[in-house]
Motif scaffolding. Structure first.
Motif, PDB file in Angstrom:
ATOM      1  N   HIS A 193       1.264  -1.109  -0.017  1.00  0.00           N
ATOM      2  CA  HIS A 193      -0.118   0.110   0.419  1.00  0.00           C
ATOM      3  C   HIS A 193       0.814   1.270   0.230  1.00  0.00           C
ATOM      4  CE1 HIS A 193      -4.225  -1.006   0.047  1.00  0.00           C
ATOM      5  NE2 HIS A 193      -3.648  -2.561   1.174  1.00  0.00           N
ATOM      6  N   ASN A 194       2.016   1.112   0.109  1.00  0.00           N
ATOM      7  CA  ASN A 194       3.464   2.605  -0.021  1.00  0.00           C
ATOM      8  C   ASN A 194       2.925   3.316   1.555  1.00  0.00           C
ATOM      9  OD1 ASN A 194       5.057   3.423  -0.879  1.00  0.00           O
ATOM     10  ND2 ASN A 194       4.052   4.966  -2.235  1.00  0.00           N
ATOM     11  N   ARG A 195       2.580   2.795   2.663  1.00  0.00           N
ATOM     12  CA  ARG A 195       2.122   3.335   4.017  1.00  0.00           C
ATOM     13  C   ARG A 195       3.216   2.814   4.683  1.00  0.00           C
ATOM     14  NH1 ARG A 195      -0.434   6.437   1.206  1.00  0.00           N
ATOM     15  NH2 ARG A 195      -2.486   5.922   1.265  1.00  0.00           N
ATOM     16  N   LEU A 196       4.790   2.293   3.892  1.00  0.00           N
ATOM     17  CA  LEU A 196       5.559   2.052   5.314  1.00  0.00           C
ATOM     18  C   LEU A 196       6.096   3.159   5.820  1.00  0.00           C
ATOM     19  CD1 LEU A 196       7.767  -0.433   3.866  1.00  0.00           C
ATOM     20  CD2 LEU A 196       6.089  -0.492   6.247  1.00  0.00           C
ATOM     21  N   HIS A 197       6.167   4.021   7.418  1.00  0.00           N
ATOM     22  CA  HIS A 197       6.796   5.154   7.291  1.00  0.00           C
ATOM     23  C   HIS A 197       8.302   5.355   6.822  1.00  0.00           C
ATOM     24  CE1 HIS A 197       2.567   6.421   9.015  1.00  0.00           C
ATOM     25  NE2 HIS A 197       2.502   5.482   9.251  1.00  0.00           N
ATOM     26  N   THR A 198       8.772   5.168   6.343  1.00  0.00           N
ATOM     27  CA  THR A 198      10.073   5.357   6.026  1.00  0.00           C
ATOM     28  C   THR A 198      10.104   6.883   6.014  1.00  0.00           C
ATOM     29  OG1 THR A 198       9.387   6.055   4.045  1.00  0.00           O
ATOM     30  CG2 THR A 198       9.830   3.992   4.049  1.00  0.00           C
ATOM     31  N   LYS A 199      11.541   7.498   5.926  1.00  0.00           N
ATOM     32  CA  LYS A 199      11.879   8.775   6.495  1.00  0.00           C
ATOM     33  C   LYS A 199      11.150   9.542   5.474  1.00  0.00           C
ATOM     34  CE  LYS A 199      16.418   7.258   9.434  1.00  0.00           C
ATOM     35  NZ  LYS A 199      17.223   7.825   9.329  1.00  0.00           N
ATOM     36  N   ASP A 200      11.239   9.292   4.278  1.00  0.00           N
ATOM     37  CA  ASP A 200      10.774  10.342   3.274  1.00  0.00           C
ATOM     38  C   ASP A 200       9.423  10.985   4.090  1.00  0.00           C
ATOM     39  OD1 ASP A 200       9.725   7.871   2.499  1.00  0.00           O
ATOM     40  OD2 ASP A 200       9.392   8.840   0.541  1.00  0.00           O
ATOM     41  N   ARG A 201       8.488   9.991   4.535  1.00  0.00           N
ATOM     42  CA  ARG A 201       7.014  10.017   5.012  1.00  0.00           C
ATOM     43  C   ARG A 201       7.348  10.737   5.633  1.00  0.00           C
ATOM     44  NH1 ARG A 201       2.933   6.211   4.679  1.00  0.00           N
ATOM     45  NH2 ARG A 201       2.029   7.698   3.464  1.00  0.00           N
ATOM     46  N   VAL A 202       7.957  10.518   7.045  1.00  0.00           N
ATOM     47  CA  VAL A 202       7.147  11.015   7.918  1.00  0.00           C
ATOM     48  C   VAL A 202       8.198  12.490   8.378  1.00  0.00           C
ATOM     49  CG1 VAL A 202       7.125   8.432   9.075  1.00  0.00           C
ATOM     50  CG2 VAL A 202       9.424   9.753   9.103  1.00  0.00           C
ATOM     51  N   GLU A 203       9.479  12.182   7.323  1.00  0.00           N
ATOM     52  CA  GLU A 203       9.733  13.976   7.224  1.00  0.00           C
ATOM     53  C   GLU A 203       9.276  15.154   6.928  1.00  0.00           C
ATOM     54  OE1 GLU A 203      14.015  14.846   5.649  1.00  0.00           O
ATOM     55  OE2 GLU A 203      12.697  14.385   4.154  1.00  0.00           O
ATOM     56  N   ARG A 204       7.560  15.207   5.764  1.00  0.00           N
ATOM     57  CA  ARG A 204       6.950  16.075   5.656  1.00  0.00           C
ATOM     58  C   ARG A 204       6.254  16.383   7.188  1.00  0.00           C
ATOM     59  NH1 ARG A 204       4.095  12.076   1.424  1.00  0.00           N
ATOM     60  NH2 ARG A 204       5.625  10.662   1.445  1.00  0.00           N
ATOM     61  N   TYR A 205       6.318  15.295   7.997  1.00  0.00           N
ATOM     62  CA  TYR A 205       5.480  15.829   9.348  1.00  0.00           C
ATOM     63  C   TYR A 205       6.844  16.658  10.554  1.00  0.00           C
ATOM     64  CZ  TYR A 205       2.036  12.893   7.085  1.00  0.00           C
ATOM     65  OH  TYR A 205       1.031  12.180   6.156  1.00  0.00           O
ATOM     66  N   GLY A 206       7.310  16.409   9.390  1.00  0.00           N
ATOM     67  CA  GLY A 206       8.565  17.626  10.560  1.00  0.00           C
ATOM     68  C   GLY A 206       9.294  16.324  11.271  1.00  0.00           C
ATOM     69  N   ILE A 207       8.701  14.553  12.207  1.00  0.00           N
ATOM     70  CA  ILE A 207       8.794  13.890  13.151  1.00  0.00           C
ATOM     71  C   ILE A 207      10.553  14.483  13.106  1.00  0.00           C
ATOM     72  CG2 ILE A 207       8.374  11.531  14.020  1.00  0.00           C
ATOM     73  CD1 ILE A 207       5.765  12.272  13.068  1.00  0.00           C
TER      74      ILE A 207
END
Length: 189
Positions: free
Chosen positions: A55-69
Protein backbone atom coordinates in the motif's frame (compact mmCIF):
# COMPACT_ATOMS: atom_id res chain seq x y z
CA UNK A 1 -32.98 -0.36 0.57
CA UNK A 2 -33.61 -3.53 2.57
CA UNK A 3 -35.79 -5.06 -0.10
CA UNK A 4 -33.25 -4.16 -2.80
CA UNK A 5 -30.50 -5.92 -0.84
CA UNK A 6 -32.73 -8.93 -0.28
CA UNK A 7 -33.73 -9.05 -3.94
CA UNK A 8 -30.10 -8.90 -5.07
CA UNK A 9 -29.19 -11.72 -2.65
CA UNK A 10 -31.91 -13.95 -4.09
CA UNK A 11 -30.87 -15.71 -7.26
CA UNK A 12 -33.53 -17.73 -9.09
CA UNK A 13 -35.78 -17.53 -6.02
CA UNK A 14 -33.08 -18.87 -3.67
CA UNK A 15 -31.17 -16.90 -1.02
CA UNK A 16 -27.40 -16.81 -1.72
CA UNK A 17 -25.25 -15.89 1.27
CA UNK A 18 -22.29 -14.79 -0.88
CA UNK A 19 -24.47 -12.33 -2.78
CA UNK A 20 -25.72 -10.80 0.50
CA UNK A 21 -22.15 -10.57 1.79
CA UNK A 22 -21.16 -8.62 -1.32
CA UNK A 23 -24.24 -6.43 -0.98
CA UNK A 24 -23.53 -5.58 2.66
CA UNK A 25 -19.77 -5.07 2.29
CA UNK A 26 -19.85 -3.42 -1.10
CA UNK A 27 -17.32 -3.95 -3.82
CA UNK A 28 -13.67 -3.41 -3.13
CA UNK A 29 -11.00 -2.74 -5.72
CA UNK A 30 -9.14 -5.82 -6.84
CA UNK A 31 -5.41 -5.38 -6.16
CA UNK A 32 -2.77 -7.23 -8.12
CA UNK A 33 -0.84 -8.36 -5.05
CA UNK A 34 -3.68 -10.06 -3.13
CA UNK A 35 -2.35 -13.54 -3.97
CA UNK A 36 1.00 -12.57 -2.49
CA UNK A 37 -0.67 -12.48 0.93
CA UNK A 38 -3.29 -15.20 0.53
CA UNK A 39 -2.09 -18.64 1.59
CA UNK A 40 1.32 -17.29 2.56
CA UNK A 41 3.08 -19.25 5.34
CA UNK A 42 4.83 -16.12 6.62
CA UNK A 43 4.25 -14.86 10.13
CA UNK A 44 1.21 -12.57 10.50
CA UNK A 45 3.41 -9.62 11.46
CA UNK A 46 5.51 -10.15 8.30
CA UNK A 47 2.35 -10.28 6.20
CA UNK A 48 1.15 -7.04 7.80
CA UNK A 49 4.41 -5.23 7.01
CA UNK A 50 4.27 -6.58 3.45
CA UNK A 51 0.66 -5.35 3.21
CA UNK A 52 1.81 -1.89 4.35
CA UNK A 53 4.62 -1.94 1.78
CA UNK A 54 2.20 -2.94 -0.98
CA UNK A 55 0.00 0.00 0.00
CA UNK A 56 3.12 2.22 0.11
CA UNK A 57 2.33 3.01 3.76
CA UNK A 58 5.57 2.11 5.50
CA UNK A 59 6.65 5.07 7.61
CA UNK A 60 9.96 5.58 5.87
CA UNK A 61 11.94 8.71 6.65
CA UNK A 62 10.81 10.52 3.50
CA UNK A 63 7.16 10.13 4.61
CA UNK A 64 7.60 11.15 8.27
CA UNK A 65 9.94 13.99 7.28
CA UNK A 66 6.93 15.73 5.72
CA UNK A 67 5.38 15.97 9.19
CA UNK A 68 8.53 17.38 10.78
CA UNK A 69 9.05 14.28 12.93
CA UNK A 70 12.43 13.36 11.41
CA UNK A 71 15.00 15.90 10.36
CA UNK A 72 17.49 13.44 8.90
CA UNK A 73 15.99 11.65 5.92
CA UNK A 74 19.06 9.50 5.24
CA UNK A 75 18.88 5.74 4.99
CA UNK A 76 19.97 3.92 8.14
CA UNK A 77 22.26 1.68 6.10
CA UNK A 78 23.81 4.20 3.68
CA UNK A 79 23.69 7.95 2.96
CA UNK A 80 20.90 8.01 0.37
CA UNK A 81 17.46 9.45 1.14
CA UNK A 82 15.28 6.73 2.66
CA UNK A 83 12.22 5.99 0.56
CA UNK A 84 10.26 2.77 0.27
CA UNK A 85 11.85 2.26 -3.17
CA UNK A 86 15.33 2.70 -1.75
CA UNK A 87 14.90 0.76 1.49
CA UNK A 88 13.28 -2.26 -0.13
CA UNK A 89 15.91 -3.69 -2.45
CA UNK A 90 17.73 -0.66 -3.89
CA UNK A 91 19.94 0.05 -0.89
CA UNK A 92 23.30 -1.69 -1.20
CA UNK A 93 22.81 -3.47 2.13
CA UNK A 94 19.13 -4.44 1.93
CA UNK A 95 19.38 -5.21 -1.77
CA UNK A 96 22.24 -7.53 -0.92
CA UNK A 97 20.05 -9.47 1.49
CA UNK A 98 17.32 -9.86 -1.14
CA UNK A 99 19.92 -10.92 -3.71
CA UNK A 100 21.20 -13.57 -1.31
CA UNK A 101 17.63 -14.77 -0.71
CA UNK A 102 17.11 -15.04 -4.46
CA UNK A 103 20.37 -16.98 -4.86
CA UNK A 104 19.29 -19.32 -2.05
CA UNK A 105 16.05 -19.97 -3.98
CA UNK A 106 18.11 -20.46 -7.16
CA UNK A 107 16.50 -17.47 -8.85
CA UNK A 108 18.51 -15.52 -11.41
CA UNK A 109 17.22 -11.98 -10.97
CA UNK A 110 18.67 -8.55 -10.24
CA UNK A 111 16.65 -6.46 -7.73
CA UNK A 112 15.04 -3.27 -9.01
CA UNK A 113 12.90 -0.57 -7.43
CA UNK A 114 10.00 -1.60 -5.20
CA UNK A 115 7.26 -1.34 -7.85
CA UNK A 116 9.20 -3.32 -10.46
CA UNK A 117 10.32 -5.84 -7.85
CA UNK A 118 6.77 -6.31 -6.63
CA UNK A 119 5.63 -7.04 -10.19
CA UNK A 120 8.47 -9.52 -10.62
CA UNK A 121 7.67 -11.23 -7.30
CA UNK A 122 4.02 -11.51 -8.36
CA UNK A 123 5.03 -13.21 -11.61
CA UNK A 124 7.58 -15.48 -9.88
CA UNK A 125 5.09 -16.50 -7.19
CA UNK A 126 2.15 -17.17 -9.48
CA UNK A 127 0.50 -20.52 -9.03
CA UNK A 128 0.45 -23.27 -6.44
CA UNK A 129 3.90 -24.77 -6.97
CA UNK A 130 6.31 -25.16 -4.07
CA UNK A 131 8.62 -22.68 -5.77
CA UNK A 132 5.81 -20.10 -5.89
CA UNK A 133 4.87 -20.71 -2.24
CA UNK A 134 8.48 -20.27 -1.19
CA UNK A 135 8.81 -17.05 -3.19
CA UNK A 136 5.76 -15.56 -1.43
CA UNK A 137 7.11 -16.61 1.95
CA UNK A 138 10.61 -15.27 1.24
CA UNK A 139 9.29 -11.95 -0.01
CA UNK A 140 7.18 -11.39 3.12
CA UNK A 141 9.87 -12.46 5.58
CA UNK A 142 12.62 -10.49 3.81
CA UNK A 143 10.57 -7.26 3.74
CA UNK A 144 9.78 -7.77 7.43
CA UNK A 145 13.42 -8.50 8.29
CA UNK A 146 14.62 -5.37 6.48
CA UNK A 147 11.94 -3.25 8.14
CA UNK A 148 12.78 -4.54 11.62
CA UNK A 149 16.52 -4.09 11.08
CA UNK A 150 15.85 -0.54 9.91
CA UNK A 151 13.70 0.15 12.99
CA UNK A 152 16.41 -1.18 15.33
CA UNK A 153 18.88 1.22 13.75
CA UNK A 154 16.51 4.19 13.86
CA UNK A 155 14.92 3.74 17.28
CA UNK A 156 17.41 1.67 19.29
CA UNK A 157 20.64 2.87 17.64
CA UNK A 158 21.74 -0.76 17.07
CA UNK A 159 24.16 -0.10 14.22
CA UNK A 160 26.50 -3.00 14.94
CA UNK A 161 23.97 -5.81 14.61
CA UNK A 162 24.80 -8.26 11.84
CA UNK A 163 22.60 -8.37 8.78
CA UNK A 164 22.39 -12.03 7.89
CA UNK A 165 20.15 -13.79 5.39
CA UNK A 166 20.58 -17.01 7.36
CA UNK A 167 18.31 -15.52 10.03
CA UNK A 168 15.55 -15.29 7.42
CA UNK A 169 16.25 -18.82 6.18
CA UNK A 170 15.89 -20.19 9.73
CA UNK A 171 12.53 -18.44 10.14
CA UNK A 172 11.41 -19.83 6.78
CA UNK A 173 12.42 -23.35 7.80
CA UNK A 174 10.37 -22.98 10.99
CA UNK A 175 7.36 -21.69 9.06
CA UNK A 176 7.32 -24.52 6.50
CA UNK A 177 7.52 -27.26 9.14
CA UNK A 178 3.77 -27.93 8.85
CA UNK A 179 3.70 -28.21 5.06
CA UNK A 180 5.36 -31.50 4.12
CA UNK A 181 5.77 -30.72 0.40
CA UNK A 182 7.13 -27.24 1.00
CA UNK A 183 9.44 -28.51 3.77
CA UNK A 184 10.80 -31.14 1.38
CA UNK A 185 11.30 -28.53 -1.33
CA UNK A 186 13.14 -26.18 1.06
CA UNK A 187 15.38 -29.00 2.23
CA UNK A 188 16.67 -29.43 -1.35
CA UNK A 189 17.95 -25.84 -1.46
Amino acid sequence: MQTEAWDSACVNGRYVTGAMYKEVNGSRPNVSWKNLLRGNWARPRALFVLWLACHNRLHTKDRVERYGIVTDGKCSFCDVNETCDHLLFQCKVTGGIWTQMLEWQRENHTPQNWEAELKWILMASKGKSQRAKLMRLCAAETVYYVWMARNKRVFQQEHGSAFNMLDIVEIIKERVALDNKLRTYVSTL
